[in-house]
Design a protein around this motif. Structure first.
Motif, PDB file in Angstrom:
ATOM      1  N   LYS A 200       0.828  -1.205   0.000  1.00  0.00           N
ATOM      2  CA  LYS A 200       0.000   0.000   0.000  1.00  0.00           C
ATOM      3  C   LYS A 200       0.863   1.256   0.000  1.00  0.00           C
ATOM      4  CE  LYS A 200      -4.247  -1.600   0.164  1.00  0.00           C
ATOM      5  NZ  LYS A 200      -5.235  -1.289  -0.888  1.00  0.00           N
ATOM      6  N   ARG A 201       1.888   1.257   0.865  1.00  0.00           N
ATOM      7  CA  ARG A 201       2.768   2.425   0.924  1.00  0.00           C
ATOM      8  C   ARG A 201       3.577   2.560  -0.360  1.00  0.00           C
ATOM      9  NH1 ARG A 201       3.731   0.653   6.246  1.00  0.00           N
ATOM     10  NH2 ARG A 201       5.910   0.151   5.812  1.00  0.00           N
ATOM     11  N   ALA A 202       3.954   1.423  -0.970  1.00  0.00           N
ATOM     12  CA  ALA A 202       4.667   1.480  -2.246  1.00  0.00           C
ATOM     13  C   ALA A 202       3.773   2.071  -3.337  1.00  0.00           C
ATOM     14  CB  ALA A 202       5.127   0.084  -2.656  1.00  0.00           C
ATOM     15  N   ASN A 203       2.500   1.709  -3.306  1.00  0.00           N
ATOM     16  CA  ASN A 203       1.540   2.255  -4.275  1.00  0.00           C
ATOM     17  C   ASN A 203       1.432   3.772  -4.130  1.00  0.00           C
ATOM     18  OD1 ASN A 203      -0.387   2.337  -6.269  1.00  0.00           O
ATOM     19  ND2 ASN A 203      -1.927   1.207  -5.137  1.00  0.00           N
ATOM     20  N   ILE A 204       1.373   4.220  -2.882  1.00  0.00           N
ATOM     21  CA  ILE A 204       1.305   5.664  -2.618  1.00  0.00           C
ATOM     22  C   ILE A 204       2.618   6.346  -3.010  1.00  0.00           C
ATOM     23  CG2 ILE A 204       1.063   7.378  -0.773  1.00  0.00           C
ATOM     24  CD1 ILE A 204      -0.739   5.361   0.676  1.00  0.00           C
ATOM     25  N   ALA A 205       3.736   5.681  -2.725  1.00  0.00           N
ATOM     26  CA  ALA A 205       5.041   6.270  -3.032  1.00  0.00           C
ATOM     27  C   ALA A 205       5.201   6.537  -4.524  1.00  0.00           C
ATOM     28  CB  ALA A 205       6.157   5.345  -2.540  1.00  0.00           C
ATOM     29  N   LEU A 236       0.201   9.461   6.190  1.00  0.00           N
ATOM     30  CA  LEU A 236      -0.494  10.332   5.246  1.00  0.00           C
ATOM     31  C   LEU A 236      -0.860  11.673   5.884  1.00  0.00           C
ATOM     32  CD1 LEU A 236      -2.892   7.850   3.404  1.00  0.00           C
ATOM     33  CD2 LEU A 236      -0.950   9.064   2.427  1.00  0.00           C
ATOM     34  N   LYS A 237      -1.331  11.611   7.112  1.00  0.00           N
ATOM     35  CA  LYS A 237      -1.718  12.838   7.808  1.00  0.00           C
ATOM     36  C   LYS A 237      -0.504  13.738   8.027  1.00  0.00           C
ATOM     37  CE  LYS A 237      -4.168  15.654  10.387  1.00  0.00           C
ATOM     38  NZ  LYS A 237      -5.174  16.557   9.789  1.00  0.00           N
ATOM     39  N   ARG A 238       0.583  13.135   8.480  1.00  0.00           N
ATOM     40  CA  ARG A 238       1.797  13.911   8.718  1.00  0.00           C
ATOM     41  C   ARG A 238       2.320  14.506   7.412  1.00  0.00           C
ATOM     42  NH1 ARG A 238       4.453  10.184  10.955  1.00  0.00           N
ATOM     43  NH2 ARG A 238       5.682   9.495   9.175  1.00  0.00           N
ATOM     44  N   TYR A 239       2.252  13.733   6.344  1.00  0.00           N
ATOM     45  CA  TYR A 239       2.706  14.211   5.040  1.00  0.00           C
ATOM     46  C   TYR A 239       1.833  15.360   4.537  1.00  0.00           C
ATOM     47  CZ  TYR A 239       3.781  14.120   0.052  1.00  0.00           C
ATOM     48  OH  TYR A 239       4.119  14.471  -1.220  1.00  0.00           O
ATOM     49  N   ALA A 240       0.517  15.243   4.711  1.00  0.00           N
ATOM     50  CA  ALA A 240      -0.398  16.295   4.249  1.00  0.00           C
ATOM     51  C   ALA A 240      -0.136  17.604   4.972  1.00  0.00           C
ATOM     52  CB  ALA A 240      -1.840  15.847   4.455  1.00  0.00           C
ATOM     53  N   VAL A 241       0.105  17.535   6.269  1.00  0.00           N
ATOM     54  CA  VAL A 241       0.311  18.748   7.053  1.00  0.00           C
ATOM     55  C   VAL A 241       1.679  19.362   6.764  1.00  0.00           C
ATOM     56  CG1 VAL A 241       0.541  19.651   9.390  1.00  0.00           C
ATOM     57  CG2 VAL A 241      -1.260  17.990   8.872  1.00  0.00           C
ATOM     58  N   SER A 256     -11.648   4.005  15.372  1.00  0.00           N
ATOM     59  CA  SER A 256     -11.874   5.352  15.889  1.00  0.00           C
ATOM     60  C   SER A 256     -10.617   6.203  15.776  1.00  0.00           C
ATOM     61  CB  SER A 256     -12.334   5.279  17.348  1.00  0.00           C
ATOM     62  OG  SER A 256     -11.371   4.601  18.142  1.00  0.00           O
ATOM     63  N   GLN A 257      -9.427   5.564  15.938  1.00  0.00           N
ATOM     64  CA  GLN A 257      -8.180   6.319  15.823  1.00  0.00           C
ATOM     65  C   GLN A 257      -8.004   6.866  14.408  1.00  0.00           C
ATOM     66  OE1 GLN A 257      -5.647   3.057  17.309  1.00  0.00           O
ATOM     67  NE2 GLN A 257      -4.879   4.495  18.831  1.00  0.00           N
ATOM     68  N   ILE A 258      -8.236   6.021  13.416  1.00  0.00           N
ATOM     69  CA  ILE A 258      -8.113   6.442  12.021  1.00  0.00           C
ATOM     70  C   ILE A 258      -9.174   7.490  11.693  1.00  0.00           C
ATOM     71  CG2 ILE A 258      -8.363   5.660   9.628  1.00  0.00           C
ATOM     72  CD1 ILE A 258      -7.090   3.037  10.444  1.00  0.00           C
ATOM     73  N   PHE A 259     -10.366   7.287  12.207  1.00  0.00           N
ATOM     74  CA  PHE A 259     -11.474   8.202  11.932  1.00  0.00           C
ATOM     75  C   PHE A 259     -11.145   9.623  12.391  1.00  0.00           C
ATOM     76  CE2 PHE A 259     -15.552  10.136  13.236  1.00  0.00           C
ATOM     77  CZ  PHE A 259     -16.210  10.102  12.010  1.00  0.00           C
ATOM     78  N   HIS A 260     -10.556   9.741  13.545  1.00  0.00           N
ATOM     79  CA  HIS A 260     -10.268  11.074  14.094  1.00  0.00           C
ATOM     80  C   HIS A 260      -9.012  11.705  13.497  1.00  0.00           C
ATOM     81  CE1 HIS A 260     -13.527  11.221  16.948  1.00  0.00           C
ATOM     82  NE2 HIS A 260     -13.209  10.034  17.429  1.00  0.00           N
ATOM     83  N   LEU A 261      -8.261  10.953  12.677  1.00  0.00           N
ATOM     84  CA  LEU A 261      -7.133  11.558  11.981  1.00  0.00           C
ATOM     85  C   LEU A 261      -7.584  12.421  10.802  1.00  0.00           C
ATOM     86  CD1 LEU A 261      -4.534   8.614  11.850  1.00  0.00           C
ATOM     87  CD2 LEU A 261      -4.299  10.769  13.094  1.00  0.00           C
ATOM     88  N   CYS A 262      -8.838  12.243  10.377  1.00  0.00           N
ATOM     89  CA  CYS A 262      -9.369  12.978   9.230  1.00  0.00           C
ATOM     90  C   CYS A 262      -9.954  14.310   9.696  1.00  0.00           C
ATOM     91  CB  CYS A 262     -10.430  12.156   8.510  1.00  0.00           C
ATOM     92  SG  CYS A 262      -9.839  10.539   7.970  1.00  0.00           S
TER      93      CYS A 262
END
Length: 679
Positions: A200-205, A236-241, A256-262
């Protein structure tokens, strides 16, 4: 969201943003000189000023799309700003992937508008979008680093040097925490390689290498365990910011952890908006309509259960979402009385200018968040210049990131490296060497006499037939999985189809010729080596026949999406080719004679006989050739071929084989270019 004191691009001119104390006026901008400076503010290294992407303020409103008579999206709104993550959620079949396809420009809309910094979506903006598909489609035999390096060389501009591109790859590997697995092959269901999370990370990379302004990800956490999913979303969140990227992703059933990262949430129900707004306010929204969440309950599970409820409950939620659009907190950009740049033209094909502030009062602008207001005001100068320009169509012109020569060179190297483990595997080497020795022993040291004529012809026909089948079905079996990768890369605008097609022909040519050459090197001397020139000429025609058979395999593989159908068609064609090749049957009925001219074996087999029997052979004591008499004890080559029917001279057979090669290669390109182009 890092906006102040940053490089960005407006039109064709580079600017440096300087902070302005007066928030009511746009931030000051001034041109900067392009240089080789490396940014030390956390952004990508090795980027010149003209390669810094403009932060994207994405707004879409009233989106509607359908598949035939069935509507999929109906009046969907949304807004996401640089540094924010927008999660699109909903039950299966609600239109999440369709929405991403629409935002990426891969789907034609029935209605609605998509704006990038208040400009309509066009080809120029599509180049600033990365779309990470749900499926992880790669070449399985390449390592992760090789995959990223080839992608960087193809998709990063020629203005960057090779060393800069490799530093760029190092940065991506470090950001996505792929250092420990960079030398591991991608793998597939047969070969073990990267884990699910690493793929998945390779696909994003691969998509991040273009340093896009907008990232679209289709269910990036599907198939991952909770820890891997959370690690990916955190990255992804860290990269976006840190990079100021705009991120839109679909989530199926997050923790819930992933949900609140958005930051933002767009909840879909039957293709309609069930909620749009801050993620932290979704529970309050459902409470306002009488749907209260239990303590310590995952909000993501709760809202998905509600939109999967009865039709009455679904309609109640949708109506509440429509009512919320009238709220004063609803983004000003999504209100239907807010005018963006018009995408309509007058009779002179010029964009009609509109005042983007016609319905936005100064108080409304002052009420906006400082970063949002600054982005609105900064893009105003860009919008005004675009509106007044008569070359707006040229701004949307699609240009390739690299030249044809660069694409051809890189793709040739990649095709060679990707195909080598498959075409030159240990099993293929064992099979080739073993078959060469077996054929040599079976037809060992045959004299050029009439008694051995049938055996010599048997070696020729077997050699041409076997390598025809080997190359044909090898191309047929390798093309479907490779086609998926090529379609994905073509959709992203990585390279020209012509560059790929020519690179595939040239890059795999040494591999295609290696095994037949080794077989010939082993078997022909055991048959009886008489002349180096005859040896090399026979090898040339064997290789030409092999390449022609591979071309037919590529053409059939390109035409047939179904593997079973392509195998059936190929079996029918290759068997017919053998039957009319001139060895298995010589007394062909007159009404079927024309079919031998469609047989590639027919021409290659005739050429090998012409070369081998140029000096003729010695007559047998009881010869079947009438010309063998006590005075003439020699059978010329023409008599041997006339016994099989009519024949063509060496040059004519060679031209026909070359015509086969050219025609099937061109037909394969036409099929891929016009009939099987990715949608």
């Amino acid at each position: 969201m890092i906006i102040s004191k940053d490089l960005f691009l407006l039109g064709d001119q580079d600017y440096l943003r300087l902070p302005n104390k007066d928030e009511k006026r746009p931030a000051m901008i001034r041109p900067v000189v392009k240089s080789q400076r490396i940014d030390t503010t956390g952004h990508f290294p090795c980027l010149l000023a003209d390669q810094r992407p403009l932060p994207v303020h994405l707004a879409f409103r009233g989106l509607s799309a359908s598949a035939g008579p069935r509507p999929i999206l109906r009046d969907v709104d949304g807004l996401v700003r640089p540094g924010q993550v927008l999660a699109v959620m909903g039950p299966s079949g609600c239109g999440k992937t369709t929405l991403l396809n629409a935002l990426s420009g891969r789907l034609k809309l029935d209605a609605g508008h998509i704006f990038f910094n208040r400009e309509p979506l066009c080809k120029r903006w599509k180049r600033k979008i990365c779309y990470v598909l749900q499926q992880d489609i790669f070449f399985p035999d390449l390592t992760l680093r090789q995959t990223l390096e080839y992608t960087a060389r193809l998709r990063l501009p020629d203005t960057m040097s090779y060393s800069q591109k490799m530093q760029y790859v190092d940065h991506i590997i470090d950001v996505l925490e792929l250092t420990n697995c960079q030398d591991t092959i991608i793998g597939d269901y047969i070969k073990r390689g990267l884990s699910g999370g690493e793929k998945k990370r390779a696909n994003i990379a691969c998509e991040l290498l273009t340093n896009p302004s907008l990232m679209l990800l289709d269910e990036p956490t599907s198939g991952l365990d909770s820890h891997a999913a959370h690690s990916l979303m955190t990255t992804l969140k860290r990269y976006a910011v840190s990079e100021g990227k705009t991120v839109v992703l679909t989530l199926h059933q997050p923790s819930s952890q992933i949900f609140h990262l958005c930051d933002k949430l767009l909840l879909l129900c039957n293709g309609q908006t069930a909620y749009y707004g801050d993620t932290c306010k979704v529970v309050d929204f459902f409470s306002s309509i009488g749907l209260n969440i239990m303590p310590h309950y995952n909000p993501a599970d709760f809202i998905l259960e509600q939109v999967k409820g009865s039709s009455d409950l679904q309609q109640r939620i949708i109506n509440a979402a429509k009512e919320s659009r009238r709220n004063k907190d609803y983004p000003i950009e999504l209100q239907h009385d807010c005018h963006y740049i018009s995408d309509k033209y007058d009779h002179s094909n010029k964009i009609l200018p509109h005042n983007p502030y016609s319905n936005i009062e100064q108080d409304t602008l002052n009420a906006m968040e400082p970063d949002v207001r600054r982005l609105w005001l900064d893009t105003h100068s860009h919008a005004s210049s675009s509106v007044s320009s008569e070359t707006s169509d040229a701004d949307c012109y699609f240009s390739w990131p690299t030249s044809f020569w660069t694409q051809f060179k890189v793709l040739s190297q990649r095709n060679f490296q990707e195909a080598r483990p498959r075409m030159l595997s240990k099993l293929n080497w064992v099979q080739t060497i073993g078959l060469g020795i077996l054929a040599g022993l079976l037809w060992f040291q045959l004299d050029r006499k009439e008694e051995a004529l049938h055996d010599i012809q048997g070696w020729m026909f077997f050699s041409t037939t076997y390598w025809m089948l080997f190359a044909h079905f090898g191309a047929l079996s390798s093309f479907p999985p490779e086609r998926e990768v090529i379609n994905k890369e073509r959709q992203s605008g990585a390279y020209r189809l012509s560059a790929y097609y020519l690179a595939k022909m040239i890059g795999e040519l040494p591999l295609t010729m290696s095994l037949p050459a080794v077989y010939h090197l082993i078997s022909y001397p055991m048959l009886g080596f008489h002349s180096p020139m005859v040896f090399l000429t026979l090898l040339g025609f064997l290789l030409l026949n092999t390449i022609v058979a591979q071309s037919v395999g590529f053409f059939i593989g390109a035409c047939c999406m179904d593997m079973q159908v392509s195998i059936t068609i190929s079996a029918l064609y290759t068997l017919a080719t053998q039957l009319f090749g001139g060895y298995l049957a010589t007394n062909i009925p007159a009404w079927l004679t024309w079919m031998k001219y469609l047989s590639m074996i027919h021409y290659a087999y005739q050429n090998m006989q012409i070369v081998e029997f140029t000096d003729g052979i010695q007559c047998a004591s009881q010869s079947k050739f009438k010309l063998c008499t006590s005075d003439l004890n020699h059978i010329p080559m023409s008599s041997i071929l006339e016994a099989q029917g009519s024949y063509l001279p060496l040059w004519a057979n060679t031209l026909v084989l070359l015509a086969f090669l050219l025609v099937f290669r061109v037909l394969g390109y036409i099929v891929l270019r016009f009939f099987k182009a990715p949608k």
